[in-house]
Design an enzyme around this catalytic site. Structure first.
Site, PDB file in Angstrom:
ATOM      1  N   ASP A 252      22.460  60.457 -14.276  1.00 26.97           N
ATOM      2  CA  ASP A 252      23.252  59.973 -13.149  1.00 26.97           C
ATOM      3  C   ASP A 252      24.714  60.026 -13.604  1.00 26.97           C
ATOM      4  O   ASP A 252      25.013  60.177 -14.794  1.00 26.97           O
ATOM      5  CB  ASP A 252      22.827  58.550 -12.773  1.00 26.97           C
ATOM      6  CG  ASP A 252      23.152  58.206 -11.317  1.00 26.97           C
ATOM      7  OD1 ASP A 252      23.871  58.976 -10.663  1.00 26.97           O
ATOM      8  OD2 ASP A 252      22.677  57.160 -10.835  1.00 26.97           O
ATOM      9  N   ALA A 253      25.623  59.924 -12.662  1.00 28.21           N
ATOM     10  CA  ALA A 253      27.040  60.121 -12.984  1.00 28.21           C
ATOM     11  C   ALA A 253      27.481  59.190 -14.109  1.00 28.21           C
ATOM     12  O   ALA A 253      27.270  57.974 -14.044  1.00 28.21           O
ATOM     13  CB  ALA A 253      27.898  59.904 -11.747  1.00 28.21           C
TER      14      ALA A 253
END
Length: 468
Positions: A252-253
């Site tokens: 995820d970011a």
């Protein structure tokens, strides 16, 4: 011995603007794995196709990723709002063929635009109704239901040739915190995780998902020291070992607080790669200097063999993305309005006065959703008032005028819940509509806030005699 791969070969940065910056083009020409597109990169379909063409000109093998979940979280439709119903409403319709049709439609649009990796579907089981970041992005609260719909959406994408990234492993549905803003804790046993959270991921892997996205959550009974993105126990033993996944693990970011808060993105990138992640999604607003700092951190903190393994997996993914693609067969599709209305949760006798005014209450959206339009679309001849949460109703509105009060996640916003109670008590013929994940008294719950669902809500209002 072979030289260590370029660190850029496992990086997926974002950037500002609607055209390709020179620094990104330069890195793409020199082996950058690809880019992730966000709402801020989109102004129209034509512009988005032009942007993906620019990326391919710089690097024909670039991975172009985007979050297009088919509902509240949209990037392709960030300007006008998503026409799709979203996962929670599809889960309530509970027809896997309909979910597959929506998945195919989303994939067709992405393929036409030039995107080849969709950071979807959401496989999280939304077991906590207070969840501030998953909610209607989930197909539901039942693991078996979520599993069959995640599998249907995944198969439809992969059949078209658009890769999926099933998320957020090992499950973000039981959190009451948003990992964009904090490090959530899911304090459950491994057995409970296996029974509740892992089945949808297993189903997606069996359905052909080529990538799995991690979550920035702490599961202390599995790994007390490391969030999932940094946990070799969760990624290696659970995802690779127990679930048998051999594809690409995507973070995820890494600009989210749950990952880089307190340590910074370069250190987060090195920790994620060392733990077993293969493709590092960096988040928005990247720069050449950021990528250089990540290369330094990886060079000093990650074994060359681990980097080489990750780069090889990414290269295999790229090879699989260059196969033949199916021709798009349709525009946006959704279950019929009547089927979606049947999946709404409507209290007995919940009929607004024919002249009730539509009032949409705007709350601050979570970062995953962003500022994409939502709710009933603007239609000529239908009065529609928008107010910010906490603001009073207009002074010129009659004190007893009936309202259709529309909001998302009413129970999570005390000022909205208070307004709803006042409206019910003082304005006969009013109703409250929750277009989020409901948990409390509302007259209508749509289990989705997209513009497409908003149009269906207007259809229901018309059917029950409301004229606006």
């Amino acid at each position: 011995m072979s030289p260590a791969p370029n660190v850029d070969a496992v990086l997926l940065p974002g950037f500002r603007g609607t055209t390709l910056p020179d620094w990104v083009a330069d890195r793409l020409r020199n082996g950058l794995a690809g880019v992730c597109l966000y709402g801020e990169n989109v102004e129209s379909d034509g512009q988005l196709r032009s942007l993906t063409w620019q990326i391919r000109q710089a690097n024909p093998d670039a991975i172009i990723a985007i979050d297009e979940e088919g509902g509240d979280v949209t990037r392709v439709h960030y300007v006008d709002g998503s026409p799709y119903p979203g996962a929670a409403l599809l889960g309530r319709v509970d027809d896997v063929d309909e979910t597959a049709r929506v998945g195919r439609s989303v994939a067709d649009v992405l393929s036409w635009i030039g995107v080849d990796l969709n950071l979807a579907p959401v496989a999280d089981v939304n077991s906590d109704p207070r969840n501030p970041v998953i909610g209607v992005r989930s197909f539901g609260a039942d693991p078996a239901l979520v599993a069959r719909h995640v599998a249907a959406f995944t198969r439809a994408h992969e059949a078209v040739g658009v890769a999926t990234s099933v998320k957020h492993f090992p499950g973000h549905g039981a959190t009451s915190a948003d990992s964009h803003l904090a490090l959530p804790v899911v304090d459950v046993s491994l057995d409970e995780l296996r029974q509740r959270d892992l089945p949808p991921f297993r189903a997606a892997i069996e359905a052909g998902a080529r990538t799995v996205m991690t979550s920035h959550i702490l599961v202390p009974q599995v790994d007390p020291d490391n969030p999932a993105t940094f946990s070799s126990r969760i990624l290696g033993e659970l995802l690779r070992g127990e679930l048998g996944f051999d594809g690409v693990i995507v973070t995820d970011a890494l600009d989210m607080v749950g990952a880089s808060g307190g340590i910074g993105i370069p250190a987060a990138a090195a920790r994620a790669l060392a733990a077993g992640c293969d493709l590092l999604c960096l988040g928005t607003g990247g720069s050449a200097a950021q990528l250089d700092a990540i290369a330094d951190a990886v060079g000093s903190g990650v074994e060359p063999a681990r980097l080489a393994e990750a780069a090889a997996r990414v290269a295999r993914l790229v090879g699989s993305l260059r196969g033949d693609r199916s021709e798009p067969v349709s525009g946006p599709v959704a279950p019929g309005a009547d089927r979606m209305i049947a999946a709404f949760e409507i209290a007995p006798g919940a009929v607004p006065a024919p002249d009730a005014l539509l009032v949409v209450v705007e709350t601050v959206a979570n970062i995953a959703v962003g500022d994409a339009p939502w709710g009933p679309p603007e239609i000529a001849g239908i009065p529609l008032l928008r107010i910010a949460a906490g603001d009073p109703l207009p002074a010129d509105l009659a004190a007893d005028a009936p309202l259709v009060l529309i909001a998302k996640d009413v129970h999570r916003h005390p000022e909205v819940a208070a307004l709803a109670e006042v409206v019910r008590a003082s304005r006969p013929g009013s109703i409250v509509v929750d277009m989020g994940w409901p948990s409390g008294p509302v007259e209508v719950a749509t289990y989705g806030g997209s513009v497409g669902v908003g149009a269906v809500l207007l259809h229901w209002l018309d059917a029950v005699g409301w004229r606006g």
